[in-house]
Enzyme design. Structure first.
Site, PDB file in Angstrom:
ATOM      1  N   CYS A   1      -4.577  -3.344   4.260  1.00 30.76           N
ATOM      2  CA  CYS A   1      -4.124  -2.801   5.534  1.00 30.76           C
ATOM      3  C   CYS A   1      -5.159  -2.900   6.659  1.00 30.76           C
ATOM      4  O   CYS A   1      -5.450  -3.980   7.140  1.00 30.76           O
ATOM      5  CB  CYS A   1      -3.645  -1.358   5.337  1.00 30.76           C
ATOM      6  SG  CYS A   1      -2.501  -0.797   6.631  1.00 30.76           S
TER       7      CYS A   1
ATOM      8  N   LYS B   1     -10.341   0.538  -0.978  1.00 31.34           N
ATOM      9  CA  LYS B   1     -10.197   0.234   0.451  1.00 31.34           C
ATOM     10  C   LYS B   1     -11.412   0.708   1.236  1.00 31.34           C
ATOM     11  O   LYS B   1     -11.835   1.867   1.140  1.00 31.34           O
ATOM     12  CB  LYS B   1      -8.921   0.888   0.978  1.00 31.34           C
ATOM     13  CG  LYS B   1      -8.614   0.600   2.442  1.00 31.34           C
ATOM     14  CD  LYS B   1      -7.326   1.294   2.861  1.00 31.34           C
ATOM     15  CE  LYS B   1      -6.982   1.054   4.315  1.00 31.34           C
ATOM     16  NZ  LYS B   1      -5.751   1.781   4.712  1.00 31.34           N
TER      17      LYS B   1
ATOM     18  N   GLU C   1       0.845  -1.192   0.000  1.00 30.22           N
ATOM     19  CA  GLU C   1       0.000   0.000   0.000  1.00 30.22           C
ATOM     20  C   GLU C   1       0.887   1.251   0.000  1.00 30.22           C
ATOM     21  O   GLU C   1       1.942   1.276   0.652  1.00 30.22           O
ATOM     22  CB  GLU C   1      -0.886  -0.018   1.249  1.00 30.22           C
ATOM     23  CG  GLU C   1      -1.829   1.160   1.368  1.00 30.22           C
ATOM     24  CD  GLU C   1      -2.578   1.173   2.685  1.00 30.22           C
ATOM     25  OE1 GLU C   1      -3.690   1.734   2.719  1.00 30.22           O
ATOM     26  OE2 GLU C   1      -2.049   0.626   3.686  1.00 30.22           O
TER      27      GLU C   1
END
Length: 643
Positions: free
Chosen positions: A229, A196, A88
């Site tokens: 993440c 995300k 990321e």
């Protein structure tokens, strides 16, 4: 019913039914495998991220990072990798404002509605130089490639007409900006795009107006899921992927290590074990923000890397490469069926010998005797050994009765011996004979060695942290009662900004109980201080809402080394420990989502000897014979429905 649908049911059952991960060192039947790579990238940052740049200046910056990606993709391809994952924020960096990131944005088409190869069709969309670079990189090196980049979408989302934008108002500037993972096939075509869901103080980006649960298919390992993440700590989309039967996960991350419970490699290994999945995790390397920790984790083997900063030494990236078993049940079933058909048709045809009397004698290799034997390449053998943690192997085969035994391949077996914690770094080179040695640098010593030879053998060792030396622990803990009595002298101390109830360990062995609300944690232990040290250890319990840097509900049992000699130091971060501790840690949880982790001195990730889950919510983790001192042993329960 497909095997993947059946697997989705079994995944849910895994959290409710008795499950045991233990060390069965029996040689298993080789199964299909593939070579995966992840790259921990030392990101080149914009020194003034809050100052807007022109498109040309932003491109110049991103191309510096993409040049490193190109070099690492070439190295991975030379080692036989079929898929590579980059982290990321690795192309553009972080700490932007909504305005200052503008020059970095590209509009990424939705691959569900448009087939596009940026490398071969560069003129179809304007201002897509980064997409073209990544596409050509995948095509040039014949790799599936996953990277992270910022995406600009018009509002309403014309690229996703199935969404109803009226349900979510447009941002004031009239456009969406997303933290986005992109996946390219080995021919350069765009395979998947994921926005995300769970942002971590990312003011430059928007939360998607609707949850995206994104998967993509590969010819070498079947289906993968994608999340990013902070997503790993939440139900959406991570658990939704599990509920769809996805057992191979892609995880780009920019993770800041948080001792003692949430270091990068610690949570990566915990999710792989707790959810019984493969996790391909690529982190950034940025020492000033404690960013490091990447790995290739399966229930049966792993390699990983955690960098230590030494003054005067440069911060560097790290490429990890490892052959691992395929876990997609539908893909395995399809391959098995195809192999059987091939053996009964082509290779399995009757061999006719016509003699002087014209007799035809046929001998055929059919079905039962000619079953696929997990061969890959010329000899086709793929042997994966990993993560037994003394004896810690995950078994989970899905058979006709839906049993979960962790086996992959012809018989569905995936058996591993490895994860040596004290020897947790994976080495692998693919030379002229096809050997693959990937470096994993997991603590100070940790090496897992894996070689891929001409027959495609993949042998990994890692995360065992010893062979379980010493006498076994007692076979049982005191029977849990509805209202167990906590051990005396419990105290409250903050760990990860949460008020844990703790009780100290005294003496070389004993049994303890500590409770926090409905959660009671039990510990049976035997410790061996090294060199007469006086390290302090405590058993902690927490059941409640975590409210710092995010809001989510937890139930946690944790055995931790305190950072000092005072009780107030219990729960503080510490990387080193000398005391070897054999233990049995147990809790009765109000959630089936419990992720086990075992962290040793020097950031060594050990594999537990045994993990057991029962229908009534009881989870037990055992380990003995550590090669390094114990820092943390944790059962990390997420109560998603209370978030």
């Amino acid at each position: 019913m497909s095997l993947r649908v059946l697997l989705a049911v079994v995944v849910a059952v895994l959290y409710l039914s008795p499950v045991m991960l233990s060390g069965d060192r029996t040689e298993g039947t080789p199964g299909p495998s593939y070579v995966a790579a992840v790259y921990e990238h030392k990101v080149i940052l914009n020194p003034e991220p809050h100052v807007p740049l022109s498109r040309a200046a932003a491109l110049e910056h991103m191309m510096r990072n993409l040049k490193v990606y190109e070099e690492q993709a070439a190295r991975a391809a030379e080692q036989g990798a079929q898929i590579i994952v980059f982290p990321e924020d690795g192309i553009h960096g972080f700490n932007f404002s909504r305005l200052s990131i503008s020059g970095y944005l590209e509009t990424i088409p939705d691959p569900l509605t448009e087939d596009w190869n940026p490398c071969t069709q560069p003129d179809r969309h304007n201002q897509t130089e980064v997409l073209q670079s990544l596409s050509c990189m995948a095509r040039r090196h014949q790799l599936y490639l996953v990277a992270n980049m910022p995406d600009l979408q018009p509002c309403p989302l014309t690229s996703q007409p199935h969404l109803d934008p009226s349900q979510t108002p447009c941002p004031p500037d009239g456009r969406w900006q997303f933290n986005t993972d992109v996946v390219f096939r080995s021919d350069g075509s765009l395979a998947a795009r994921y926005h995300k869901q769970n942002l971590f103080f990312e003011k430059e980006f928007d939360t998607p107006p609707r949850l995206e649960v994104v998967t993509f298919d590969t010819p070498f390992a079947g289906r993968f899921g994608v999340f990013t993440c902070f997503d790993i700590l939440f139900h959406d989309p991570t658990v939704r992927l599990l509920e769809k039967g996805i057992r191979q996960m892609i995880f780009p991350t920019a993770w800041m290590n948080l001792l003692p419970l949430l270091t990068a490699v610690q949570i990566q290994r915990a999710v792989s074990l707790g959810a019984n999945v493969t996790l391909l995790a690529a982190n950034l390397r940025h020492d000033s923000k404690a960013m490091t920790g990447s790995g290739i984790f399966t229930p049966s083997t792993s390699i990983y890397h955690h960098a230590f900063h030494h003054p005067g030494e440069p911060e560097e990236g790290k490429l990890l490469v490892l052959r691992i078993p395929v876990l997609d049940s539908d893909w395995l079933a399809t391959q098995k069926q195809a192999k059987r058909q091939g053996e009964t048709g082509g290779q399995g045809e009757a061999k006719r010998q016509i003699g002087e009397e014209g007799e035809a004698k046929g001998q055929g290799e059919i079905g039962g005797e000619g079953e696929a034997k997990g061969q890959i390449g010329e000899e086709g053998e793929a042997k994966g050994q990993g993560e037994t943690g003394g004896q810690g192997e995950a078994k989970g085969q899905i058979g006709e009765e839906g049993e979960a035994k962790g086996q992959i391949g012809e018989e569905g077996e995936a058996k591993g011996q490895g994860e040596t914690g004290g020897q947790g770094e994976a080495k692998g080179q693919i030379g002229e004979e096809g050997e693959a040695k990937g470096q994993g640098e997991t603590g100070r010593e940790g090496e897992a060695k894996g070689q891929i030879g001409e027959e495609g053998e993949a042998k990994g060792q890692g995360e065992t942290g010893g062979e379980g030396e010493g006498e076994p622990l007692s076979a049982s803990l005191p029977i849990l009662s509805p209202n167990p009595s906590p051990s005396p002298s419990h105290f409250i101390s903050s760990m990860m900004c949460d008020p844990f109830s703790f009780v100290l360990l005294h003496g070389s062995e004993g049994q303890l109980t500590v409770c926090d609300g409905p959660l009671c944690c039990h510990l049976q232990y035997r410790r061996s201080p090294q060199g007469g040290n006086t390290e302090l250890y405590a058993l902690g319990a927490f059941a409640g809402n975590h409210t710092a840097d995010g809001h989510f509900a937890l139930q946690v049992c944790a055995l931790v080394r305190c950072s000092g000699s005072e009780v107030s130091s219990c729960g503080k971060g510490v990387e080193e420990a000398e005391s070897r501790v054999d233990f049995r840690l147990e809790g009765k949880f109000g959630t089936r989502y419990v992720y086990p982790s075992l962290l040793g001195s020097g950031m060594v990730v050990d594999g537990p000897d045994r993990i057991e889950k029962t229908k009534d919510g009881r989870v037990t983790m055992e380990h003995s014979g550590m090669s390094v001192g114990l820092v943390t042993a944790c059962l990390y329960g997420r109560v998603y429905d209370q978030d």
